[in-house]
Scaffold this active site. Structure first.
Site, mmCIF file in Angstrom:
data_model
loop_
_atom_site.group_PDB
_atom_site.id
_atom_site.type_symbol
_atom_site.label_atom_id
_atom_site.label_comp_id
_atom_site.label_asym_id
_atom_site.label_seq_id
_atom_site.Cartn_x
_atom_site.Cartn_y
_atom_site.Cartn_z
ATOM 1 N N ARG A 15 0.834 -1.202 0.000
ATOM 2 C CA ARG A 15 0.000 0.000 0.000
ATOM 3 C C ARG A 15 0.877 1.264 0.000
ATOM 4 O O ARG A 15 1.016 1.934 -1.007
ATOM 5 C CB ARG A 15 -0.952 -0.003 1.209
ATOM 6 C CG ARG A 15 -2.103 0.994 1.082
ATOM 7 C CD ARG A 15 -1.769 2.436 1.430
ATOM 8 N NE ARG A 15 -1.257 2.591 2.801
ATOM 9 C CZ ARG A 15 -0.790 3.728 3.281
ATOM 10 N NH1 ARG A 15 -0.754 4.827 2.528
ATOM 11 N NH2 ARG A 15 -0.314 3.792 4.519
ATOM 12 N N ASP A 16 1.514 1.548 1.097
ATOM 13 C CA ASP A 16 2.246 2.818 1.214
ATOM 14 C C ASP A 16 3.431 2.852 0.251
ATOM 15 O O ASP A 16 3.838 3.922 -0.202
ATOM 16 C CB ASP A 16 2.732 3.009 2.656
ATOM 17 C CG ASP A 16 3.121 4.450 2.957
ATOM 18 O OD1 ASP A 16 2.600 5.356 2.274
ATOM 19 O OD2 ASP A 16 3.939 4.679 3.864
ATOM 20 N N HIS A 207 6.129 4.411 12.455
ATOM 21 C CA HIS A 207 6.162 4.301 10.993
ATOM 22 C C HIS A 207 7.168 5.339 10.475
ATOM 23 O O HIS A 207 6.888 6.526 10.458
ATOM 24 C CB HIS A 207 4.738 4.591 10.475
ATOM 25 C CG HIS A 207 4.586 4.585 8.995
ATOM 26 N ND1 HIS A 207 3.836 3.616 8.338
ATOM 27 C CD2 HIS A 207 5.046 5.399 8.019
ATOM 28 C CE1 HIS A 207 3.849 3.850 7.036
ATOM 29 N NE2 HIS A 207 4.569 4.940 6.810
ATOM 30 N N HIS A 209 10.157 6.839 7.688
ATOM 31 C CA HIS A 209 10.740 6.911 6.339
ATOM 32 C C HIS A 209 12.230 7.192 6.528
ATOM 33 O O HIS A 209 12.624 7.847 7.484
ATOM 34 C CB HIS A 209 10.053 8.010 5.539
ATOM 35 C CG HIS A 209 8.650 7.657 5.161
ATOM 36 N ND1 HIS A 209 8.109 7.925 3.937
ATOM 37 C CD2 HIS A 209 7.673 7.012 5.864
ATOM 38 C CE1 HIS A 209 6.862 7.479 3.893
ATOM 39 N NE2 HIS A 209 6.574 6.933 5.048
ATOM 40 N N CYS A 240 6.310 9.881 -0.045
ATOM 41 C CA CYS A 240 5.103 10.704 0.052
ATOM 42 C C CYS A 240 5.080 11.667 -1.112
ATOM 43 O O CYS A 240 5.965 12.509 -1.223
ATOM 44 C CB CYS A 240 5.076 11.460 1.363
ATOM 45 S SG CYS A 240 3.648 12.565 1.478
ATOM 46 N N ASN A 249 9.742 4.507 2.516
ATOM 47 C CA ASN A 249 9.636 3.928 3.842
ATOM 48 C C ASN A 249 10.969 3.253 4.156
ATOM 49 O O ASN A 249 11.708 2.858 3.270
ATOM 50 C CB ASN A 249 8.556 2.838 3.832
ATOM 51 C CG ASN A 249 7.164 3.391 3.678
ATOM 52 O OD1 ASN A 249 6.519 3.724 4.648
ATOM 53 N ND2 ASN A 249 6.700 3.510 2.436
#
Lengths: 303, 303
Positions: A15-16, A207, A209, A240, A249
Site C-alpha cells: 500500500r504505502d 512508521h 521513512h 510521500c 519507507n
C-alpha cells in the site's frame, strides 16, 4: 536501558510503498509478492487502499488483489479506507483490519484529503464505528507526527489530541508516522515518553521513512521506549508524493537486520524479505533503496 | 539518558573515502575540496596516506596535496602512515597529526598489511615514538572492532588488548572502526561500556560505515555512552576494498544533520558540507550515497 525481546514488523509496501511509485504493478504480481512476504514470516500486510482510482491509480485494483490473494492462517490482511464508500468496498473484500488516516497537522490534512483534521475525524468516527460493528479491528495512522512539510515541527500536544480522538473512536492501534522523514531519536523518545503517560505502549506503533538516514536510529529509540510494533516497506518502496525528498519507507529487511543483530525476535526471515524485494524491484522499475537488497545483489554479482 | 552538548566531526573523506574509490582525483581538486571542507567548519581533516603509491594509487600525491594546501589556523591536517618510511614522508610534509592503523582481528591485519597484529604493533611502536619525539600527536585506528570479514565477531577483550597496546605507545586518540559496517547499537554500547572501565571516553572516537543503514543508530549509541568524536566522509565516500559490500563511510553531512536535529553542537555547517559533497561528486564519477546530498540535488531539480 532495556529493549523488548520481541517486536512485530508490519508490512506496508503493497500500500504505502506502491502508492508512491510511478510504476503500475499488475494484480498478479502484487499477489505473488504478498505471498512471498508472508512466506518470509510477516503476519501483517497492508494490502492496498480502497480510495478512488482517480486519486491513486496504482491501487485501483484493491478489490482484485483481495479476490486473488490466497490467505494464510495467522496473517492479518489489512487495507486503508478514507471514507464510508471505501469501507463498503473493504467490507465486501472481507479485509481483516481497516486502516484509517489523519494528519496531526491541519495543513497537511487539508492538502492530503481537502478536509480539516476535525472534519476528517468526524468521517473516521463513522468509519471506525461501522468497521467495529462489522467485527473488524481498526488501525489509525497519524501522519506528520514528527514534522509537517507546511507547518514544520508539530507539537506533542497536537499529536496527543489526535491520538486520543482516534482511541476514543475505539481504534485498536495507532501508527505514528514520520511522513516526511524528519524525526530524530531524541524527539522519538520525547514524543513516546509523553504519549505513554496516557496511552499504553501496546497500542502504539511507529512508521518511519528513511529520507535522512535516521530510520533505524529512530526505531532503536522507539524500542528503548518499549514500542514493539514497527512499519516497514519491503525494498524501501514508497515515500510521500506531497513531500519533496520523502524517499521511501524504511526497508522492512533493513529493520529486520537490525532486530536480528540486537537480538529482538520478530519471527521473520531476513533472507525471505530480501527474496521478496528481489522479486518486486524489476516490476517497480527503479533501483530500490534497501541496504540488504543491495548487499544481496553485490553478492550475486560477485562484487 | 543524557548525551553530550558538543561533538567533534573528523573528516576522513580525502583519505579513507578516496582510497576506496576507483577514480583518480587530481591534486588540485583534492586541495580545493579540502578547502571547502574546512570552510564548512570542520577542524580535522585526514588529508591523505603516506603509503606506497603501488598500494594505493589514488593517494600517490600525498606529498603534493600537503604542499599545495593553504592551511587554516585551528585546523588539524592529519595523514595516515603505515611504517617508518611513511612517517619520514609525513614529517617532511609537516602533517599536524600522524594516523596509524592496526586491526583488532589478526586475519584482517594479515590480509591488509601482510603482518600479524603483533608484528604491526611493533612497527607502530617505533612510528609512534618517533612521531611523538617530532612533536606530533598520533591517532590510532583500530579496524574490525565490531566484526571481521574473516573471523566474524571480534571479542571485546581482543579490542581492549589492541587499544591498550596503542595507548601504551603514547597514542593520543583511538578511532574504533566498524570496517565492514556490521556494528549494531547494542554492541556499540557494550563495547564502549567495557572500554570505559579502563580508558577515558575522551580518548575514544567512533568510525562507522553505513553498509547496513545503521551508522546513525550506532553514533547515537556512542553519544549515549558519552563518546564525542565521530569520523565521517563527505558524500559518504569510500568503503573497504577487502570487504564485500562495505559501501562507504557514513556521510559527514548525514551525521551533521542528526547532530543538529538532536541539539549537539559541532560548529560545522550542514550547508557547507553539502556544498563540498556537491563539488567532489562529479570528480569521483559515481553517485554518492549521502542523504543530504540527494535532498539538495532533488531540491535543485525541483523534484
Amino acid at each position: 536501558m532495556t529493549i523488548p525481546a520481541k517486536a512485530i514488523l508490519k508490512e506496508v509496501g503493497p500500500r504505502d510503498g506502491l502508492q508512491n511509485e510511478q510504476a503500475l504493478v499488475s494484480t498478479e504480481k502484487k499477489v505473488a509478492w504478498i505471498e512471498k512476504l508472508t512466506d518470509a514470516g510477516l503476519n501483517y500486510i497492508e494490502v492496498s487502499s480502497f480510495v478512488s482510482p482517480k486519486w491513486i491509480p496504482a491501487l485501483a485494483d484493491a478489490d482484485d488483489v483481495f479476490r486473488y490473494l490466497k490467505r494464510k492462517d495467522g496473517v492479518t490482511y489489512a487495507a486503508l479506507v478514507p471514507n464510508a464508500k471505501g469501507l463498503e468496498r473493504a467490507l465486501r473484500a472481507d479485509v481483516d483490519e481497516i486502516g484509517v488516516f489523519v494528519s496531526a497537522s491541519d495543513t497537511h490534512n487539508r492538502r492530503n484529503v481537502n478536509k480539516s483534521t476535525e472534519e476528517t475525524l468526524t468521517v473516521l468516527n463513522d468509519v471506525a464505528r461501522e468497521a467495529k460493528s462489522a467485527g473488524k479491528t481498526v488501525r489509525g495512522y497519524v501522519s506528520t507526527v514528527f514534522g509537517c512539510p507546511y507547518e514544520g515541527r508539530v507539537s506533542i500536544g497536537q499529536v496527543e489530541k489526535t491520538a486520543h480522538a482516534l482511541l476514543d473512536m475505539g481504534i485498536d492501534e495507532l501508527s505514528l508516522g514520520d511522513t516526511i522523514g524528519v524525526a530524530n531519536p531524541l524527539q522519538v523518545k520525547q514524543v513516546i515518553r509523553q504519549l505513554k503517560t496516557t496511552i499504553p505502549t501496546g497500542r502504539l506503533a511507529l512508521h518511519f521513512h528513511n529520507t535522512r538516514g535516521l530510520a533505524c536510529a529512530n526505531i532503536m529509540a522507539g524500542l528503548e521506549q518499549n514500542i514493539q510494533v514497527f512499519d516497514g516497506a519491503n525494498g524501501g518502496l514508497g515515500g510521500c508524493p506531497y513531500a519533496k525528498g520523502a524517499t521511501g519507507n524504511v526497508a522492512t529487511e533493513d529493520v529486520q537486520y537490525m532486530m536480528e543483530s540486537i537480538g529482538v525476535d520478530t519471527g521473520v526471515s531476513l533472507k525471505g524479505l530480501v527474496k521478496a524485494a528481489e522479486y518486486i524491484e524489476p516490476h517497480v522499475g527503479t533501483k530500490l533503496p534497501s541496504y540488504q537488497l543491495q548487499l544481496q545483489q553485490e553478492e550475486e554479482d560477485g562484487a
